[in-house]
Scaffold this active site. Structure first.
Site, PDB file in Angstrom:
ATOM      1  N   ASP A  11       3.632  -0.180  12.871  1.00  0.00           N
ATOM      2  CA  ASP A  11       3.627  -1.443  13.617  1.00  0.00           C
ATOM      3  C   ASP A  11       4.891  -2.280  13.377  1.00  0.00           C
ATOM      4  OD1 ASP A  11       3.049  -2.094  11.011  1.00  0.00           O
ATOM      5  OD2 ASP A  11       1.225  -3.202  11.435  1.00  0.00           O
TER       6      ASP A  11
ATOM      7  N   ARG B 107      -4.483  -1.656  11.120  1.00  0.00           N
ATOM      8  CA  ARG B 107      -5.090  -2.994  11.045  1.00  0.00           C
ATOM      9  C   ARG B 107      -4.856  -3.771  12.335  1.00  0.00           C
ATOM     10  NH1 ARG B 107      -6.223  -5.334   6.139  1.00  0.00           N
ATOM     11  NH2 ARG B 107      -5.535  -7.329   6.947  1.00  0.00           N
TER      12      ARG B 107
ATOM     13  N   ASP C 214       1.181   2.253   9.518  1.00  0.00           N
ATOM     14  CA  ASP C 214       0.571   1.983  10.836  1.00  0.00           C
ATOM     15  C   ASP C 214       1.565   2.078  11.993  1.00  0.00           C
ATOM     16  OD1 ASP C 214      -1.691   1.453   9.412  1.00  0.00           O
ATOM     17  OD2 ASP C 214      -1.649  -0.724   9.692  1.00  0.00           O
TER      18      ASP C 214
ATOM     19  N   ARG D  53      -0.206  -5.551  -5.292  1.00  0.00           N
ATOM     20  CA  ARG D  53      -0.288  -6.683  -4.368  1.00  0.00           C
ATOM     21  C   ARG D  53      -0.351  -7.937  -5.216  1.00  0.00           C
ATOM     22  NH1 ARG D  53      -0.981  -4.622   0.629  1.00  0.00           N
ATOM     23  NH2 ARG D  53      -2.240  -2.755   0.868  1.00  0.00           N
TER      24      ARG D  53
ATOM     25  N   ASP E  93       5.468  -5.667   5.452  1.00  0.00           N
ATOM     26  CA  ASP E  93       5.838  -7.006   5.934  1.00  0.00           C
ATOM     27  C   ASP E  93       5.752  -8.037   4.810  1.00  0.00           C
ATOM     28  OD1 ASP E  93       3.093  -6.592   5.860  1.00  0.00           O
ATOM     29  OD2 ASP E  93       2.675  -7.941   7.526  1.00  0.00           O
TER      30      ASP E  93
ATOM     31  N   THR F 288       5.616   0.970   6.776  1.00  0.00           N
ATOM     32  CA  THR F 288       4.299   0.690   7.340  1.00  0.00           C
ATOM     33  C   THR F 288       3.727   1.985   7.861  1.00  0.00           C
ATOM     34  OG1 THR F 288       3.144  -0.153   9.279  1.00  0.00           O
ATOM     35  CG2 THR F 288       5.521  -0.198   9.377  1.00  0.00           C
TER      36      THR F 288
ATOM     37  N   GLY G 130       0.815  -1.218   0.000  1.00  0.00           N
ATOM     38  CA  GLY G 130       0.000   0.000   0.000  1.00  0.00           C
ATOM     39  C   GLY G 130       0.847   1.266   0.000  1.00  0.00           C
TER      40      GLY G 130
HETATM   41  P1  ATP Z   1       1.299  -3.111   3.341  1.00  0.00           P
HETATM   42  O1  ATP Z   1       0.677  -4.257   4.075  1.00  0.00           O
HETATM   43  O2  ATP Z   1       1.923  -2.093   4.245  1.00  0.00           O
HETATM   44  O3  ATP Z   1       0.432  -2.497   2.325  1.00  0.00           O
HETATM   45  P2  ATP Z   1       2.943  -5.173   2.252  1.00  0.00           P
HETATM   46  O4  ATP Z   1       4.316  -5.181   1.690  1.00  0.00           O
HETATM   47  O5  ATP Z   1       2.728  -6.023   3.463  1.00  0.00           O
HETATM   48  O6  ATP Z   1       2.566  -3.670   2.502  1.00  0.00           O
HETATM   49  P3  ATP Z   1       1.426  -6.993   0.606  1.00  0.00           P
HETATM   50  O7  ATP Z   1       0.432  -6.680  -0.474  1.00  0.00           O
HETATM   51  O8  ATP Z   1       1.008  -7.856   1.725  1.00  0.00           O
HETATM   52  O9  ATP Z   1       1.901  -5.564   1.129  1.00  0.00           O
HETATM   53  O10 ATP Z   1       2.733  -7.641  -0.053  1.00  0.00           O
HETATM   54  C1  ATP Z   1       3.470  -6.993  -1.075  1.00  0.00           C
HETATM   55  C2  ATP Z   1       4.026  -8.003  -2.030  1.00  0.00           C
HETATM   56  O11 ATP Z   1       4.746  -9.013  -1.314  1.00  0.00           O
HETATM   57  C3  ATP Z   1       2.948  -8.722  -2.836  1.00  0.00           C
HETATM   58  O12 ATP Z   1       3.357  -8.772  -4.170  1.00  0.00           O
HETATM   59  C4  ATP Z   1       2.897 -10.101  -2.207  1.00  0.00           C
HETATM   60  O13 ATP Z   1       2.542 -11.110  -3.129  1.00  0.00           O
HETATM   61  C5  ATP Z   1       4.304 -10.308  -1.703  1.00  0.00           C
HETATM   62  N1  ATP Z   1       4.291 -11.236  -0.555  1.00  0.00           N
HETATM   63  C6  ATP Z   1       3.540 -11.093   0.566  1.00  0.00           C
HETATM   64  N2  ATP Z   1       3.736 -12.130   1.401  1.00  0.00           N
HETATM   65  C7  ATP Z   1       4.623 -12.957   0.797  1.00  0.00           C
HETATM   66  C8  ATP Z   1       5.235 -14.222   1.137  1.00  0.00           C
HETATM   67  N3  ATP Z   1       4.966 -14.823   2.294  1.00  0.00           N
HETATM   68  N4  ATP Z   1       6.095 -14.762   0.251  1.00  0.00           N
HETATM   69  C9  ATP Z   1       6.373 -14.154  -0.913  1.00  0.00           C
HETATM   70  N5  ATP Z   1       5.830 -12.968  -1.304  1.00  0.00           N
HETATM   71  C10 ATP Z   1       4.988 -12.377  -0.470  1.00  0.00           C
HETATM   72 MG    MG Z   2       1.326  -5.877   5.055  1.00  0.00          MG
END
Ligand code: ATP
Ligand code: MG
Length: 441
Positions: free
Chosen positions: A213, A256, A211, A155, A181, A209, A89
């Site tokens: 967190d 969240r 948030d 995502r 994360d 993040t 995000g």
């Molecule tokens: P936020 O939650 O702050 O918006 P984020 O990085 O956690 O950011 P996500 O959409 O959860 O956002 O993940 C970003 C990218 O990381 C996505 O392309 C997702 O497929 C990949 N990803 C998330 N979890 C995993 C995992 N366990 N293994 C491999 N890729 C992952």
């Molecule tokens: Mg996340």
């Protein structure tokens, strides 16, 4: 969680043999204090009781490797190609981090080439790998004045093998991942493929993040901008509810799993009567439940303002099975739920309310970083570049106890920073709002 010094050891690709080009800039001093000394480590804990509880000499107590320029680096800058990707995000400051990385790599390390991958990990997939963006100083000039990310984000899962193929096709030596994360888990998956294929590619994360967190981080970048912007919306519903008969203002803010934005924004405006966060469950019913408390507050003061974090009160909602593209569970809408329940309750007791409900999440996420966060982002970017050029991998850069440090990626994704319901931040919120420690529980 009890850490040992070994848990905090960051990975490096190998010995650093090249002179840092920083020598030019720092050459006026024979031994520059600006280079990081390997024995300059930052303690994880800072209270005497916790430090003593480890029962080991001070040089065995858990501590982080300090971030910053090294005298010797791993990659030969003239032959180094760097990739940058932003995932997850939006958060204020993404463009500041991109610009900071590009500036540092260009002006001080003089690397061969910098490529931006488009739209998160999707840009590393087979189908999108040709849509890269050349990142020059000219391309990144002024980008920090706008919110969002010039690289785009996304995502959704991508195949790590395919992504590593993309890194090879573009001859990437160092990849910087700016994301949350999930992005750091994705980056870890990349490093596993890189290891399995015995490749010489460093992956360094700048964790994001909104948030706040993130564990082992004083404050995450963009958080301060976000809660400052959130205050505008609390002020709006305060004024609206003040001007209306039986005025009720509700603002739903990001958070969240952790209610930092709700707490900081509420403390900043100091006009909220109830702050509801994920860490502190509450009940609706009964004399001490939220609904009766809102009614009493309205009768006494003629208006009431609630600030609710998006992850609060999820136990009151039907569990949702839906997930976003990245597999994160979609939360129930606690803001709309409270709006409905409060409206019904007040109507039943003859206090026909005027409810103003705001859900400004996108209006907050998309703004440019404020001055404080911009400074923070550019310094994080510099730290990330020094880490990558020194061959650190599976590592993120964060600020801990007012120093920039290296943290193994796995530690950052292992748990979340949350508000302690018995801690002083939540106590300040209770003092400012006047709400009780337990609502309907
Ligand atoms: P936020 O939650 O702050 O918006 P984020 O990085 O956690 O950011 P996500 O959409 O959860 O956002 O993940 C970003 C990218 O990381 C996505 O392309 C997702 O497929 C990949 N990803 C998330 N979890 C995993 C995992 N366990 N293994 C491999 N890729 C992952
Ligand atoms: Mg996340």
């Amino acid at each position: 969680m009890s850490l040992t010094l070994d848990d905090l050891r960051v990975r490096t690709l190998g010995d650093c043999e090249y002179d840092s080009p920083f020598a030019e800039m720092l050459s006026t001093k024979r031994t520059s204090p600006h280079y990081v000394a390997e024995d300059d480590r930052v303690l994880v804990d800072d209270t005497v009781s916790v430090l003593l509880s480890h029962g080991v000499p001070i040089d065995r107590v858990p501590s982080f490797e300090t971030a910053g320029p090294r005298k010797k680096i791993y990659f030969d800058p003239a032959r180094t190609t760097v990739g940058i990707v932003t995932c997850g995000g939006l958060c204020p400051g993404l463009n500041d981090v991109i610009r900071g990385i590009v500036q540092e790599l260009t002006e001080h390390y003089h690397v061969k080439r910098i490529l931006g991958f488009r739209n998160g990990y999707q840009g590393l997939s087979k189908d999108s790998r040709h849509t890269t963006m050349e990142l020059s100083l000219d391309r990144v000039r002024d980008i920090n004045n706008a919110g969002g990310t010039i690289l785009g984000s996304s995502r959704g899962a991508q195949d790590p093998e395919e992504m590593v193929d993309t890194l090879l096709i573009h001859e990437i030596d160092v990849l910087f991942v700016i994301g949350g994360d999930g992005s750091m888990r994705g980056a870890t998956a990349l490093t596993e493929v890189i290891d399995a294929r015995k490749l010489d590619i460093a992956v360094v994360g700048v964790p994001k993040t909104i948030d706040n967190d993130l564990p082992y981080t004083d404050q995450s970048f963009g958080f301060q901008t976000a809660f400052a912007r959130a205050t505008d919306f609390i002020q709006s519903v305060f004024i609206e509810s003040q001007a209306a008969e039986n005025g009720v203002g509700i603002v739903k803010l990001m958070g969240r799993h952790s209610g930092f934005i709700a707490c900081y924004a509420a403390l900043s405006v100091n006009d909220a009567d109830f702050v509801l966060i994920p860490e502190v469950p509450f009940g609706l019913e009964g004399d001490d439940g939220l609904l009766c408390r809102v009614e009493r507050h309205l009768r006494e003061h003629g208006q009431v303002v609630l600030v609710v974090a998006e992850g609060a009160g999820q136990h009151l909602l039907e569990a949702s099975e839906t997930k976003d593209k990245s597999g994160n569970a979609k939360l129930g809408d606690i803001g709309l739920f409270l709006k409905e329940r409060i409206t019904t309750k007040l109507s039943e007791v003859g206090l026909e309310p005027t409810v103003r409900y705001l859900d400004p999440s996108y209006a907050i996420r998309s703004v440019p970083a404020n001055a404080y966060d911009s400074v923070y982002c550019v310094r994080l970017a510099h730290a990330a570049v020094h880490a990558g050029m020194a061959g650190r991998t599976q590592t993120v850069v964060v600020r801990w106890r007012r120093r920039f440090v290296h943290v193994p990626m796995a530690l950052i994704t292992g748990h979340r920073n949350e508000i302690d319901p018995d801690g002083d931040l939540w106590m300040s919120v209770l003092e400012a709002t006047g709400q009780p420690a337990n609502i309907g529980r």
